[in-house]
Write a protein that holds these residues in place. Structure first.
Motif, PDB file in Angstrom:
ATOM      1  N   GLY B 601       0.580  -1.036   0.056  1.00  0.00           N
ATOM      2  CA  GLY B 601      -0.173   0.139  -0.057  1.00  0.00           C
ATOM      3  C   GLY B 601       0.511   0.795   0.274  1.00  0.00           C
ATOM      4  O   GLY B 601       2.214   1.141   0.027  1.00  0.00           O
ATOM      5  N   GLN B 602      -0.162   2.354   0.361  1.00  0.00           N
ATOM      6  CA  GLN B 602       1.032   3.676  -0.732  1.00  0.00           C
ATOM      7  C   GLN B 602      -0.069   4.899   0.692  1.00  0.00           C
ATOM      8  O   GLN B 602      -1.328   4.498   0.370  1.00  0.00           O
ATOM      9  N   LEU B 603       0.765   5.456   1.200  1.00  0.00           N
ATOM     10  CA  LEU B 603      -0.090   6.743   2.205  1.00  0.00           C
ATOM     11  C   LEU B 603       0.974   7.758   1.784  1.00  0.00           C
ATOM     12  O   LEU B 603       1.774   8.004   1.431  1.00  0.00           O
ATOM     13  N   GLU B 604       0.240   8.430   2.302  1.00  0.00           N
ATOM     14  CA  GLU B 604       1.009  10.538   2.141  1.00  0.00           C
ATOM     15  C   GLU B 604       0.464  10.612   3.491  1.00  0.00           C
ATOM     16  O   GLU B 604      -0.797  10.445   3.987  1.00  0.00           O
ATOM     17  N   ALA B 605       1.567  10.889   4.114  1.00  0.00           N
ATOM     18  CA  ALA B 605       1.770  11.517   5.120  1.00  0.00           C
ATOM     19  C   ALA B 605       0.569  13.158   5.443  1.00  0.00           C
ATOM     20  O   ALA B 605       0.908  13.417   4.311  1.00  0.00           O
TER      21      ALA B 605
END
Lengths: 248, 805
Positions: B601-605
């Motif tokens: 998965g990819q998260l964006e802070a």
């Protein structure tokens, strides 16, 4: 082949005459064409100037979409309002299925049936999708001729008894990928906008015929706003990563 | 030592050499240079080896015209597919070439949904609902202001893509072709590695093959000049990093050999011992590498930088033996050996001990380097003692004047150096260093860029892709794992709940997690009956769509989706999409490692979030689901923490060892203090030089400190003992021991110094700092320490020597 001298002279003279004639014809046709272009450009500029002076404008719209995948065109009716300098409201369907409102710094696309609002900020103007949506809606309402010619190049123009129809092509290569050409039909009588047609690269077209046109009518400014109710879901399609990727 | 023993030792060396060469494997993966105990590193390594995107070469193309770039991308993809270098080259969405494959993908997506969602679709396709469904689609096509939506529905009368549009929204929202820039003049294509697993050399050959093909294709298609083609992606990085490291190792080793040989020639001017020294140094290197391969297995290419360091150190033993041989030409080989062996063995044990202490570091590349140099020093001591002098005895006659000649040649090195000059220089150097350091300290840069090549076209190409297309951002990555599909699906749901809460709390701006795409065995089982029923509805659905005005060609996706439901209903077990396009898509986020299934998965802070907030989120996710959250920025922080810990682990034992050795050697506080002062002053000057030249402490060179202390302390010991022996006559000390120390220092610094030219930033930094540090320690020991010693301990030798007055 042995050709007598006088005969050869005759042939040469004939050839020269033909070439001269062709040259003359080409010159004439070129000057005619440039005269036509000059005339059409002049008319286009006049229309653009006229549009620049429009304070408010409204019309009923009949939108016809011809798609490759359908054997018959799709027709929808709606209404459009314009307010200087660049605000507008389009609504399609009856009852309205899609409403597009250009506010000062954003475009709202409202889907009342789906209870959804899409927000496009003017800060996202570099996005190709946003540009395409704006092109669909703004092409008939240029703010000034300079901006217009920075965006579109006049390819040809056809004059009929009551109207001029201009064939335009986007100047930017990026825009050409999204939009093949645009046709704008303007009344010769009062310079009013009669129709716009967008031709997409796959050959599909979208034509807007404007009827019941009214120049500078009284327009309620609240038309150019939309109060988003709590039942509406608001999305910012161009804000990367800000959406939540929740699966159903 | 008798000949039999020598032969036995040589046999052992030959066997170990062969065994080592047999096992010799090089690893060029930069990730393997990072500490394995870090969960960040673990996550990055897992990502690196388990997901499709890490096994693809990315080729970028740029021209002035969008159409030209598109034509070029298509043409290059076709050329690659025609060659034996690639089975597939993906230059646009794999579904565009075959809508049928998209049909199966959509059918799978629906089949994988909770039963009530799939049932909702079935309701729309019941006989009485077919017409309203189609009318709804036509109305949307007539009124939508989104051209993409109109285009999509044109080939999807029943709105099957609505679901994909919704679940793919995080990616789809960008509304941009993921293979092209906004203006279309820049494109990328993916070329998967055509083999499952391969070493660096095989990958390099393949990348070279692709590069050659691209060059030939550009010429053939007359694209030269108007088209820029660049290569990036993991295979390009591996190839470039590996090639650079190998070149570094070979060139620095050869450079050291040449420098050592040059210095030896400068001093002794004799070909035979020089040639024999070179042969033995090469032998030392090969035996050490072989032993290293036997003990350590695969060697990281960065650790092969040991070769240059080792040769610089090993040459010292040859020099010491030869100096003894020159000084006492009438002695036998055995006498020379017994005279020098204790000091060589003692020095070898202490120096290798210092290098072995580096193995306490958490950086695998550095620990390998420490082990290899440590082994190599012991091997060098044994080989030099046993083999260097015997072939020279009887063949080389140094003559009585040689040593004096050498002394004469080196007199320019300033053996006559007054205490006043030494003290002046001490104050001057101290003042200069303190001034520079008060202005600015050497920067601390623990970013991982120091582990890769200094100039990296592959990295530049990747940055261009990030700029033009995006989607390769340095985001936060998340890997969820499980024993089977069901466990992963459950963990995904749990992670999703945490991520949703984090978005609400403002820790995250958003995330992309393929929850809806990951196979859900329970849902699939319940959906089998509905899928079977839906498959049977195709003829009616087709007829209705044709009646409403859709063309036959617009129903291809519908046909394939219904057919896929038929297949899914008949299949037992967990269903995964089977067509090549879907498999490519799934490889981007689904992987496998050591029998466990993984999902990416990819998260964006969010902009406001702090590192502490991210650490808390990482811990929460890890505690609840065991999933790993990692990013380059968090990796840097984690490395900083590990290296601080490492510094204690390595430097404290080193300090204890140093004090112990110094205490044993001097048995006096003043002697220990002077040695420590030499090391401290060297460090101060080194810091000053680093600050002045803008060098920074990084992951690799921070570990140079133990090397410096280990190697540098020897010089101060030798000089202090010599001062005692010569009753404080610094000039005499410099002429004898000082000269040997200078030569040893020069060869060792040369060994490190050649690494400064390495293309690998880490190795270059290590070489630069070590060479400068050793050089400074060496000069301070030979030229400044005697003056300090005289001030502190030399009162009892009040009579100054002639050279010092």
């Amino acid at each position: 082949m042995n050709v007598p001298d006088n005969h050869r002279c005759f042939l040469l003279a004939e050839k020269a005459r033909s070439l001269l004639l062709i040259g003359l014809l080409l010159l004439l046709s070129a000057s005619r064409s440039s005269a036509e272009t000059a005339s059409s450009e002049e008319f286009l500029k006049t229309w653009l100037e006229q549009q620049g002076r429009v304070k408010t404008w409204s019309a009923d719209v009949v939108q016809v979409r011809k798609l490759k995948s359908l054997t018959r065109p799709l027709k929808s009716r709606g209404r459009v309002w314009f307010l200087q300098p660049n605000r507008f409201r389009w609504q399609l369907g009856d009852p309205p299925r899609t409403i597009a409102i250009r506010k000062k710094d954003e475009l709202l696309i409202v889907y009342p049936k789906l209870k959804q609002v899409e927000r496009y900020s003017t800060g996202d103007a570099v996005d190709p999708a946003w540009k395409q949506v704006l092109a669909l809606l703004e092409v008939g309402f240029p703010s000034d001729s300079e901006t217009f010619f920075a965006r579109y190049k006049l390819v040809s123009a056809t004059q009929s008894k009551k109207s001029w129809e201009f064939l335009l092509r986007p100047v930017a290569k990026e825009a050409q990928r999204l939009l093949e050409e645009i046709r704008v039909k303007v009344s010769t009588r009062d310079f009013s906008l009669l129709a716009t047609e967008l031709v997409f690269p796959d050959g599909s077209t979208m034509r807007n015929e404007f009827i019941h046109r009214r120049l500078n009518p009284a327009v309620d400014e609240t038309l150019f706003d939309f109060e988003i109710g709590e039942e509406y879901r608001v999305v910012n399609p161009l804000q990367k990563g800000k959406q939540q990727p929740s699966g159903p | 030592m008798n000949r039999r023993l020598i032969w036995i030792l040589m046999l052992v060396a030959a066997v170990s050499l062969l065994a080592g060469l047999w096992r010799f494997r090089i690893d060029v993966d930069v990730f393997n240079l990072l500490p394995t105990e870090s969960r960040m590193v673990e996550g990055l390594q897992l990502y690196q080896r388990s997901f499709g995107s890490s096994r693809e070469l990315v080729i970028s193309l740029r021209s002035e015209e969008a159409k030209l770039t598109e034509r070029a991308a298509r043409s290059l993809a076709e050329s690659l597919e025609r060659s034996d270098l690639a089975t597939k080259a993906i230059w646009r969405s794999p579904f565009r070439d075959d809508p049928g494959q998209l049909g199966e993908f959509l059918a799978y997506t629906w089949f994988n949904q909770p039963p009530e969602v799939f049932e909702g679709l079935a309701q729309r396709l019941r006989e009485e609902q077919l017409r309203p469904t189609l009318e709804g689609t036509l109305e949307r096509m007539a009124t939508s202001l989104r051209p993409q939506e109109v285009a999509r529905l044109s080939y999807d009368p029943f709105g099957l893509t609505d679901l994909a549009d919704r679940i793919a929204s995080p990616m789809g929202q960008q509304m941009q072709d993921p293979f092209a820039s906004a203006d279309g003049s820049f494109r990328i294509l993916f070329v998967p590695l055509p083999f499952e697993s391969a070493g660096f050399l095989k990958v390099r050959r393949w990348v070279e093959g692709v590069t050659n093909l691209v060059d030939a294709w550009k010429q053939k298609e007359a694209f030269d000049g108007e088209l820029t083609v660049r290569l990036t992606g993991t295979p390009a990085f591996v190839s470039r990093t590996g090639s650079g490291l190998m070149r570094d190792v070979v060139s620095s080793a050869l450079g050291t050999l040449v420098l050592v040989a040059g210095l030896f020639w400068l001093v002794y001017r004799n070909w035979l011992p020089l040639a024999w020294l070179v042969v033995l140094l090469v032998l030392v290197l090969m035996v050490s590498a072989s032993l290293g391969a036997v003990l350590l297995g695969t060697l990281n290419a960065a650790s092969l930088g040991f070769a240059a360091i080792l040769m610089g150190l090993a040459a010292d033993y040859g020099v010491l033996l030869y100096q003894e041989f020159v000084a006492h030409p009438k002695r036998s080989v055995a006498e020379h050996r017994s005279a020098v062996a204790p000091s060589i063995l003692w020095a070898a044990v202490t120096t290798s001990g210092a290098f072995f202490l580096i193995t306490r570091s958490s950086l695998p590349g550095l620990t390998q380097l420490g082990t290899l140099v440590g082994i190599g020093i012991l091997v060098a001591a044994v080989i030099m003692l046993l083999a260097f002098l015997p072939p020279l005895a009887g063949k080389v006659h140094p003559g009585r004047s040689l040593a004096q000649q050498a002394g004469g040649r080196l007199s320019a090195l300033g053996f006559r150096f007054s205490p006043l000059a030494a003290w002046s220089l001490t104050f001057l150097a101290a003042a200069a260093s303190v001034s520079v350091l008060s202005y600015r300290l050497p920067a601390v840069d623990f970013s991982t860029k120091n582990l890769g090549p200094k100039d990296n076209p592959s990295m530049e190409a990747l940055e261009e892709i990030q700029r033009e297309i995006g989607g390769f951002d340095d985001a936060l990555w998340l890997i969820v794992d499980g024993a089977d599909e069901g466990e992963v699906a459950r963990r995904l749901e749990a992670v999703k709940a945490i991520l949703d809460a984090s978005v609400k709390e403002g820790v995250l701006a958003g995330y992309r997690l393929p929850v809806a795409l990951w196979p859900r065995p329970d849902a699939q089982q319940e959906n089998r009956e509905t899928a079977s029923w839906l498959a049977s509805r195709l003829p009616e659905a087709r007829d209705a769509a044709l009646t409403e005005g859709f063309t036959d060609s617009s129903l291809q996706l519908t046909d394939q989706a219904f057919a896929a439901w038929g297949r899914f209903a008949a299949r037992e077990g967990v269903v995964w999409p089977s067509n090549p396009a879907s498999q490519w898509v799934f490889r981007q986020f689904a992987g496998q490692d050591a029998g466990r299934l993984l999902v990416l998965g990819q998260l964006e802070a969010s902009e406001a979030v702090t590192q502490a907030g991210l650490r808390h989120l990482t811990a929460t996710i890890a505690d609840a689901t065991g999933a790993r959250l990692f990013s380059w920025s968090m990796l840097t922080e984690s490395l900083l923490k590990i290296l601080k810990h490492d510094a204690k682990k390595v430097l404290l034992p080193m300090a204890v060892l140093l004090l112990l050795l110094l205490g044993i050697a001097f048995r006096s506080f003043a002697g220990v203090a002077l040695s420590l002062a030499t090391l401290g002053f060297s460090l101060l000057c080194l810091m000053g030089v680093m600050a002045l030249l803008g060098w920074s402490w990084n992951l690799m060179n921070v570990m140079a400190l133990p090397l410096l202390f280990g190697a540098g302390v020897d010089y101060s010991i030798h000089i202090q003992f010599a001062l005692e022996r010569h009753r404080g006559d610094a000039s005499e000390v410099r002429k004898t021991v000082g000269r040997a120390v200078l030569l040893c220092g020069a060869t060792t610094a040369a060994g490190f110094g050649t690494l400064a030219f390495a293309s690998n930033a880490g190795l270059a930094g290590l070489g630069r700092v070590c060479a400068t540090g050793l050089f400074l320690t060496n000069l301070i020991s030979v030229y400044l320490l005697p003056a300090w010693w005289r001030t502190l301990r030399g009162a009892r030798y009040s009579e100054s020597s002639p050279g010092e007055s």
